[in-house]
Motif scaffolding. Structure first.
Motif, short mmCIF file in Angstrom:
data_model
loop_
_atom_site.label_atom_id
_atom_site.label_comp_id
_atom_site.label_asym_id
_atom_site.label_seq_id
_atom_site.Cartn_x
_atom_site.Cartn_y
_atom_site.Cartn_z
N SER A 1 25.72 16.35 10.73
CA SER A 1 25.76 16.33 12.33
C SER A 1 27.70 16.42 12.33
N THR A 2 27.51 17.12 13.97
CA THR A 2 28.88 17.25 14.32
C THR A 2 29.68 16.02 14.95
N LYS A 3 30.10 15.52 14.56
CA LYS A 3 30.82 14.35 14.97
C LYS A 3 31.60 14.88 15.92
N SER A 4 32.64 13.86 17.27
CA SER A 4 32.68 13.94 18.77
C SER A 4 34.56 14.24 18.22
N ALA A 5 34.49 13.90 17.03
CA ALA A 5 36.35 14.01 16.26
C ALA A 5 36.74 15.15 15.78
N GLU A 6 35.59 15.71 15.32
CA GLU A 6 35.93 17.06 14.69
C GLU A 6 35.48 18.43 15.54
N LYS A 7 34.90 17.88 16.83
CA LYS A 7 34.68 18.83 18.02
C LYS A 7 35.73 18.84 18.43
N THR A 8 36.29 17.24 18.99
CA THR A 8 37.65 17.45 19.80
C THR A 8 39.42 18.12 18.89
N LEU A 9 39.00 18.10 17.78
CA LEU A 9 39.74 18.48 16.33
C LEU A 9 39.72 20.45 16.55
N ASN A 10 38.41 20.73 16.51
CA ASN A 10 38.44 21.82 16.97
C ASN A 10 38.94 22.51 18.29
N ARG A 11 38.63 21.86 19.01
CA ARG A 11 39.43 22.77 20.99
C ARG A 11 40.94 22.50 20.61
N ILE A 12 41.63 21.09 19.97
CA ILE A 12 42.86 21.00 20.22
C ILE A 12 43.41 22.63 19.06
N THR A 13 42.68 22.68 18.40
CA THR A 13 43.49 23.75 17.56
C THR A 13 43.09 25.16 17.56
N TRP A 14 42.11 25.60 18.69
CA TRP A 14 41.81 26.66 18.75
C TRP A 14 42.75 26.58 20.36
N ALA A 15 42.57 25.50 20.89
CA ALA A 15 44.09 26.07 22.47
C ALA A 15 45.01 25.74 21.98
N LEU A 16 45.80 25.79 20.74
CA LEU A 16 46.90 25.83 20.38
C LEU A 16 47.36 26.93 19.43
N GLY A 17 46.37 27.24 18.76
CA GLY A 17 46.16 28.94 18.89
C GLY A 17 46.26 29.95 19.06
N LEU A 18 45.80 30.12 20.43
CA LEU A 18 46.34 30.76 21.89
C LEU A 18 47.43 30.55 22.50
N VAL A 19 48.05 28.84 22.14
CA VAL A 19 49.60 29.62 22.53
C VAL A 19 50.43 29.90 21.66
N PHE A 20 49.65 29.49 20.29
CA PHE A 20 50.80 29.86 19.70
C PHE A 20 51.28 31.86 19.67
N ILE A 21 49.99 32.45 19.70
CA ILE A 21 49.23 33.46 19.92
C ILE A 21 50.26 34.30 20.89
#
Length: 75
Positions: free
Chosen positions: A44-64
């Motif tokens: 099961s995907t938890k909401s905390a993991e989903k939020t952590l994924n979204r923040i990680t992707w956003a920071l990855g885009l900012v960094f790139i």
């Protein structure tokens, strides 16, 4: 403080935060334990993991994007 210095600070901060967030992620599989049939079939995907994924992707885009802008010399 120039725009280039500000962009360098954003790039370094996003890199450090990206490292921390990647280390906070939980493993997605059981690794070699999955070969012996010990892997769980239902996850099961938890909401905390989903939020952590979204923040990680956003920071990855900012960094790139900041790395591209700084390396291309557009500032």
């Amino acid at each position: 403080m120039t725009v280039e210095q500000l962009l360098e600070i954003v790039s370094v901060a996003s890199a450090i935060l990206l490292i921390v967030l990647v280390l906070l992620h939980s493993p997605k599989s059981d690794g070699l334990g999955g070969l012996g049939g010990q892997a769980s079939m239902f996850t099961s995907t938890k909401s905390a993991e989903k939020t952590l994924n979204r923040i990680t992707w956003a920071l990855g885009l900012v960094f790139i994007s900041s790395t591209i802008v700084l390396s291309a010399g557009w500032v």
